[in-house]
Design a protein around this motif. Structure first.
Motif, PDB file in Angstrom:
ATOM      1  N   ALA A 154       0.814  -1.211   0.000  1.00  0.00           N
ATOM      2  CA  ALA A 154       0.000   0.000   0.000  1.00  0.00           C
ATOM      3  C   ALA A 154       0.851   1.266   0.000  1.00  0.00           C
ATOM      4  CB  ALA A 154      -0.929   0.000   1.217  1.00  0.00           C
ATOM      5  N   ALA A 155       1.880   1.313   0.832  1.00  0.00           N
ATOM      6  CA  ALA A 155       2.720   2.512   0.912  1.00  0.00           C
ATOM      7  C   ALA A 155       3.450   2.752  -0.399  1.00  0.00           C
ATOM      8  CB  ALA A 155       3.714   2.380   2.059  1.00  0.00           C
ATOM      9  N   TYR A 156       3.958   1.685  -0.989  1.00  0.00           N
ATOM     10  CA  TYR A 156       4.663   1.790  -2.269  1.00  0.00           C
ATOM     11  C   TYR A 156       3.722   2.286  -3.361  1.00  0.00           C
ATOM     12  CZ  TYR A 156       7.423   0.317  -6.338  1.00  0.00           C
ATOM     13  OH  TYR A 156       8.122   0.295  -7.515  1.00  0.00           O
ATOM     14  N   SER A 157       2.519   1.716  -3.427  1.00  0.00           N
ATOM     15  CA  SER A 157       1.544   2.131  -4.438  1.00  0.00           C
ATOM     16  C   SER A 157       1.216   3.611  -4.286  1.00  0.00           C
ATOM     17  CB  SER A 157       0.266   1.301  -4.309  1.00  0.00           C
ATOM     18  OG  SER A 157       0.507  -0.066  -4.594  1.00  0.00           O
ATOM     19  N   ALA A 158       1.002   4.049  -3.053  1.00  0.00           N
ATOM     20  CA  ALA A 158       0.677   5.452  -2.802  1.00  0.00           C
ATOM     21  C   ALA A 158       1.820   6.365  -3.214  1.00  0.00           C
ATOM     22  CB  ALA A 158       0.346   5.652  -1.322  1.00  0.00           C
ATOM     23  N   SER A 159       3.041   5.960  -2.897  1.00  0.00           N
ATOM     24  CA  SER A 159       4.201   6.796  -3.221  1.00  0.00           C
ATOM     25  C   SER A 159       4.398   6.921  -4.727  1.00  0.00           C
ATOM     26  CB  SER A 159       5.467   6.228  -2.568  1.00  0.00           C
ATOM     27  OG  SER A 159       5.861   5.004  -3.165  1.00  0.00           O
ATOM     28  N   LYS A 160       4.170   5.838  -5.442  1.00  0.00           N
ATOM     29  CA  LYS A 160       4.347   5.880  -6.896  1.00  0.00           C
ATOM     30  C   LYS A 160       3.204   6.631  -7.574  1.00  0.00           C
ATOM     31  CE  LYS A 160       8.267   3.766  -7.108  1.00  0.00           C
ATOM     32  NZ  LYS A 160       9.479   4.501  -7.545  1.00  0.00           N
ATOM     33  N   GLY A 161       2.013   6.594  -6.968  1.00  0.00           N
ATOM     34  CA  GLY A 161       0.922   7.414  -7.468  1.00  0.00           C
ATOM     35  C   GLY A 161       1.240   8.892  -7.315  1.00  0.00           C
ATOM     36  N   ALA A 162       1.868   9.243  -6.198  1.00  0.00           N
ATOM     37  CA  ALA A 162       2.286  10.627  -5.981  1.00  0.00           C
ATOM     38  C   ALA A 162       3.309  11.064  -7.019  1.00  0.00           C
ATOM     39  CB  ALA A 162       2.859  10.779  -4.574  1.00  0.00           C
TER      40      ALA A 162
END
Length: 205
Positions: A98-106
């Motif tokens: 989840a954290a990785y997905s959010a960071s890459k979306g940013a």
């Protein structure tokens, strides 16, 4: 080539690295934001500390790179190219990171904001993001197997006929294209290298 120790979460390090590049090479033309990390965990399992750590490297590191590279590129009068490494996780999400997905979306959203900012300033700087799927790297091997270290042969074994994975060199080729004048009209693009993973359901589903 010039190698400099660099913590991408440090604003002072970014200032030092950009200043050093400008003084050593006579200007800055290309920035590739490629540093990244991953922590396993769903939105429920991931701790706030882990979430902040991943986003500090993957998202804030890219923000700082763009923030300090743009003025340096503008100073040359030649324009420039900023290339941000995102992921297919930014486009369809992945529940177990989840954290990785959010960071890459940013990263994907920031890339477009940077591209628009530079177009509005007419400074000749382009900004694009690259979205790989599985790449044969130690980080991906760790996620797939849980192992802390891996030999080249073990990493190679990740790629199968049913689920082929690309080489780091495949990503580098796209980076080179985006850094060159051959892509001078490519701006704010989300460049996929995923063997149609985002166009079709995952194999076996």
């Amino acid at each position: 080539a010039l190698f400099i120790k660099h913590n991408v979460t440090s604003e002072d390090d970014w200032k030092r690295v950009v200043d050093t590049a400008v003084s050593h090479f006579g200007g800055l033309d290309v920035l590739v934001n490629n540093a990244g990390m991953m922590t396993m965990g769903s939105v429920v399992d991931c701790t706030l500390e882990e979430y902040r750590k991943v986003n500090g490297v993957n998202s804030e590191g890219v923000f700082l790179g763009c923030k300090y590279a743009i003025p340096a590129m503008e100073a040359t009068g030649r324009g420039g190219s900023i290339i941000n490494m995102s992921s297919v996780a930014a486009l369809h999400g992945m529940s177990f990171i989840a954290a990785y997905s959010a960071s890459k979306g940013a990263v994907a959203a920031l890339t477009k904001s940077v591209a628009l900012y530079c177009r509005e300033r007419r400074n000749g700087i382009r900004c694009n993001s690259i979205h790989p799927d599985g790449v044969k790297t130690p980080m991906v091997f760790k996620v797939a197997t849980g192992a802390e270290t891996a030999t080249r042969e073990e990493i190679e074994s990740l790629s199968t006929e049913a689920n082929p994975m690309c080489e780091p060199e495949d990503i580098a080729a796209l980076v080179l294209y985006l850094a060159s004048d051959e892509s001078k009209f490519v701006n704010a693009a989300e460049m996929l290298i995923d063997n149609a993973a985002t166009a079709t359901p995952p194999i076996g589903v």
